[in-house]
Design a protein around this motif. Structure first.
Motif, short mmCIF file in Angstrom:
data_model
loop_
_atom_site.label_atom_id
_atom_site.label_comp_id
_atom_site.label_asym_id
_atom_site.label_seq_id
_atom_site.Cartn_x
_atom_site.Cartn_y
_atom_site.Cartn_z
N SER A 1 0.83 -1.19 0.00
CA SER A 1 0.00 0.00 0.00
C SER A 1 0.87 1.25 0.00
N LYS A 2 0.33 2.29 -0.61
CA LYS A 2 1.02 3.57 -0.71
C LYS A 2 0.92 4.29 0.63
N ALA A 3 2.02 4.89 1.04
CA ALA A 3 2.03 5.67 2.28
C ALA A 3 1.10 6.86 2.14
N VAL A 4 0.45 7.21 3.24
CA VAL A 4 -0.44 8.35 3.28
C VAL A 4 0.05 9.27 4.38
N TYR A 5 0.12 10.56 4.08
CA TYR A 5 0.55 11.52 5.08
C TYR A 5 -0.58 11.77 6.07
N SER A 6 -0.23 11.86 7.35
CA SER A 6 -1.24 12.07 8.38
C SER A 6 -0.59 12.60 9.65
N THR A 7 -1.41 13.24 10.47
CA THR A 7 -0.92 13.68 11.79
C THR A 7 -1.02 12.55 12.81
N ASP A 8 -1.71 11.46 12.45
CA ASP A 8 -1.82 10.31 13.35
C ASP A 8 -0.53 9.50 13.31
N ASN A 9 0.07 9.31 14.46
CA ASN A 9 1.30 8.53 14.54
C ASN A 9 0.93 7.04 14.60
N ILE A 10 1.23 6.33 13.54
CA ILE A 10 0.98 4.88 13.54
C ILE A 10 2.29 4.10 13.58
N GLY A 11 3.39 4.80 13.76
CA GLY A 11 4.68 4.13 13.80
C GLY A 11 5.08 3.64 12.42
N HIS A 12 6.02 2.72 12.42
CA HIS A 12 6.48 2.12 11.17
C HIS A 12 6.57 0.62 11.37
N TYR A 13 5.70 -0.12 10.72
CA TYR A 13 5.62 -1.56 10.91
C TYR A 13 6.93 -2.25 10.54
N SER B 1 -1.07 14.03 0.23
CA SER B 1 -1.28 12.64 -0.19
C SER B 1 -1.99 12.60 -1.54
N ASN B 2 -3.02 13.42 -1.70
CA ASN B 2 -3.77 13.46 -2.96
C ASN B 2 -2.90 13.94 -4.11
N PRO C 1 5.50 17.83 2.24
CA PRO C 1 5.48 17.21 3.57
C PRO C 1 6.85 17.30 4.27
N ASP C 2 7.93 17.24 3.50
CA ASP C 2 9.27 17.39 4.09
C ASP C 2 9.43 18.80 4.67
N VAL C 3 8.96 19.78 3.91
CA VAL C 3 9.04 21.17 4.36
C VAL C 3 8.22 21.35 5.64
N MET C 4 7.04 20.73 5.69
CA MET C 4 6.22 20.83 6.91
C MET C 4 6.97 20.26 8.12
N VAL C 5 7.61 19.10 7.94
CA VAL C 5 8.36 18.48 9.04
C VAL C 5 9.50 19.39 9.47
N HIS C 6 10.24 19.92 8.52
CA HIS C 6 11.36 20.80 8.84
C HIS C 6 10.89 22.04 9.59
N ARG C 7 9.78 22.63 9.11
CA ARG C 7 9.25 23.83 9.76
C ARG C 7 8.77 23.53 11.17
N LEU C 8 8.10 22.39 11.34
CA LEU C 8 7.63 22.02 12.68
C LEU C 8 8.81 21.77 13.63
N VAL D 1 -5.22 21.85 11.06
CA VAL D 1 -4.58 22.57 9.95
C VAL D 1 -3.61 21.64 9.23
N TYR D 2 -2.82 20.91 9.99
CA TYR D 2 -1.83 20.02 9.39
C TYR D 2 -2.47 18.77 8.78
N GLU D 3 -3.58 18.33 9.32
CA GLU D 3 -4.27 17.17 8.73
C GLU D 3 -4.79 17.53 7.33
N VAL D 4 -5.30 18.74 7.17
CA VAL D 4 -5.76 19.20 5.85
C VAL D 4 -4.58 19.23 4.88
N LYS D 5 -3.43 19.73 5.35
CA LYS D 5 -2.23 19.78 4.50
C LYS D 5 -1.75 18.37 4.17
#
Length: 179
Positions: free
Chosen positions: A2-14, A63-64, A32-39, A54-58
């Motif tokens: 499955s394709k990764a989806v960006y989210s604010t929910d932390n599901i870890g990394h299987y 992802s889309n 998404p990289d820029v968002m992580v760097h800014r945060l 706000v970040y969930e919308v982004k």
């Protein structure tokens, strides 16, 4: 996979077995990289918790857009493959059966990685049936079998630029043609 989806929910990394995980790519910079760097910088500077909504919308938007970009890339590659093959309609190519379905056999040409389909109805030496558990089609009368991974020779039947589809004629299996 499955394709990764960006989210604010932390599901870890299987796969990595990490409870906490954030993915960003370098040196490629996606939003998404820029968002992580800014945060990260925001928190390093002592900033308060960011607005999750706000970040969930982004994240949804990112992802889309990534799915849309992947589809555009696949479509453009397929278009150029069809365009290339349109100029080689009288040539035989050695390919590998890359897919088998109840409507046809998919073949990827070894030399150039162009993929097309041979419709079962276009196999004129017999009437073929799809055998799902064997990833194969088998001739009812001749018992000729075409299986996933077999090498076959094909010719271009149709190269449709509008539909971005390649249709092939089956010339024969590698053993049939080379013997």
């Amino acid at each position: 996979m499955s394709k990764a989806v960006y989210s604010t929910d932390n599901i870890g990394h299987y796969g990595l077995a990490f409870d906490y995980y954030s993915h960003f790519t370098s040196p490629i910079r996606r939003y998404p990289d820029v968002m992580v760097h800014r945060l990260l910088q925001h928190y390093l500077d002592g900033g308060k918790s960011a607005d999750e909504e706000v970040y969930e919308v982004k994240c949804d938007h990112s992802s889309n857009m990534e799915l849309l970009a992947s589809k555009a890339e696949r479509d453009s590659i397929k278009y150029m493959q069809v365009k290339y093959m349109k100029n080689h309609e009288d040539e035989e190519f050695l390919g590998v059966i890359s897919g088998v379905t109840d409507w046809g056999i998919y073949v990827e040409i070894i030399e150039n990685k162009c993929e097309g389909m041979i419709r079962l109805g276009d196999l004129d030496d017999d009437s073929y049936e799809f055998v799902e558990e064997d990833f194969a089609v088998v001739g009812r009368r001749t018992k000729n079998t075409y299986t996933l991974g077999d090498e076959v020779y094909v010719k271009v039947k149709n190269a449709d630029l509008v539909k971005k589809q390649l249709d092939f004629w089956m010339v024969g299996s590698k053993e049939q043609v080379e013997s």
